[in-house]
Design a protein around this motif. Sequence first.
Motif, PDB file in Angstrom:
ATOM      1  N   GLU A 176     -18.954  16.400 -10.089  1.00  0.00           N
ATOM      2  CA  GLU A 176     -17.703  15.817  -9.586  1.00  0.00           C
ATOM      3  C   GLU A 176     -17.403  16.543  -8.265  1.00  0.00           C
ATOM      4  O   GLU A 176     -16.643  17.488  -8.223  1.00  0.00           O
ATOM      5  N   TYR A 177     -18.080  16.116  -7.215  1.00  0.00           N
ATOM      6  CA  TYR A 177     -18.046  16.763  -5.904  1.00  0.00           C
ATOM      7  C   TYR A 177     -18.755  18.117  -5.912  1.00  0.00           C
ATOM      8  O   TYR A 177     -19.302  18.542  -4.910  1.00  0.00           O
ATOM      9  N   GLU A 178     -18.757  18.818  -7.042  1.00  0.00           N
ATOM     10  CA  GLU A 178     -19.531  20.041  -7.238  1.00  0.00           C
ATOM     11  C   GLU A 178     -20.297  19.908  -8.549  1.00  0.00           C
ATOM     12  O   GLU A 178     -19.953  19.103  -9.407  1.00  0.00           O
ATOM     13  N   TRP A 179     -21.344  20.746  -8.694  1.00  0.00           N
ATOM     14  CA  TRP A 179     -22.213  20.655  -9.857  1.00  0.00           C
ATOM     15  C   TRP A 179     -21.772  21.634 -10.947  1.00  0.00           C
ATOM     16  O   TRP A 179     -21.424  22.774 -10.668  1.00  0.00           O
ATOM     17  N   TYR A 180     -21.851  21.159 -12.199  1.00  0.00           N
ATOM     18  CA  TYR A 180     -21.488  21.985 -13.349  1.00  0.00           C
ATOM     19  C   TYR A 180     -22.564  21.854 -14.418  1.00  0.00           C
ATOM     20  O   TYR A 180     -23.095  20.765 -14.660  1.00  0.00           O
ATOM     21  N   LYS A 181     -22.860  22.977 -15.062  1.00  0.00           N
ATOM     22  CA  LYS A 181     -23.769  22.988 -16.199  1.00  0.00           C
ATOM     23  C   LYS A 181     -22.935  23.034 -17.470  1.00  0.00           C
ATOM     24  O   LYS A 181     -22.030  23.856 -17.609  1.00  0.00           O
ATOM     25  N   MET A 182     -23.256  22.140 -18.415  1.00  0.00           N
ATOM     26  CA  MET A 182     -22.464  22.003 -19.626  1.00  0.00           C
ATOM     27  C   MET A 182     -23.322  22.319 -20.847  1.00  0.00           C
ATOM     28  O   MET A 182     -24.384  21.734 -21.035  1.00  0.00           O
ATOM     29  N   ASP A 183     -22.872  23.245 -21.687  1.00  0.00           N
ATOM     30  CA  ASP A 183     -23.545  23.460 -22.965  1.00  0.00           C
ATOM     31  C   ASP A 183     -23.267  22.311 -23.926  1.00  0.00           C
ATOM     32  O   ASP A 183     -24.081  21.984 -24.778  1.00  0.00           O
TER      33      ASP A 183
END
Length: 206
Positions: A176-183
């Motif tokens: 969402e405009y930046e990257w996130y890692k989700m467990d």
Amino acid sequence: DSGDLLDTGERVQATDSANSVESKEETKEPPEADHREYTEILDLYYQALSENWSAGVFWEHEMSPLSVYCYEGDALKNVGYAFLDVNEDENDELLIGSISGDDFVEKMIFELYTIENNEVRQVFAGSERDRYYICKKETGDYSFVNSGSGGAMSTILRFCDLNGSKLKIGSGICMEYEWYKMDDASKDISEGILIAEDEALELIDD
């Protein structure tokens, strides 16, 4: 590493009980005994592809519209099906996807069906912004990669396992405009870990 994506066409060729939708009609024979529950679905797909249904008509029948990307040439040869025990419960699922067609649907699974309580259940029907791919895990069973998009700056990739007639969402990567890692990719993106774009792209390639 959760495994390599499987090409639908290769899987169809390698599985005795799988082929193009056209071949199902040519044999004039129903699927073998433990697959007879899926005959109605395959018959409907044969009708849809023979008549070149529009995306809207597919939706009216609660089917994925992605087959329209396989109409160039012979749609009956470009869309395939396979019987595969996805979660190793000794019951085969029915997968429908692309053998050939537009590059957009390469290796894509359009629909997944399973048997639960002796009834056929549709697990998912993909669309342009809600796409599915299958990959084989090191353990020998299979997972699905769900690729979703809410716009140019909104993307999610998440691994899902078949649990009954539902998909259980596991880890994933969100943008969402930046990257996130989700467990746990079923949770809000605010619970993810912010990562650099290079790391996100490397995870996607893996």
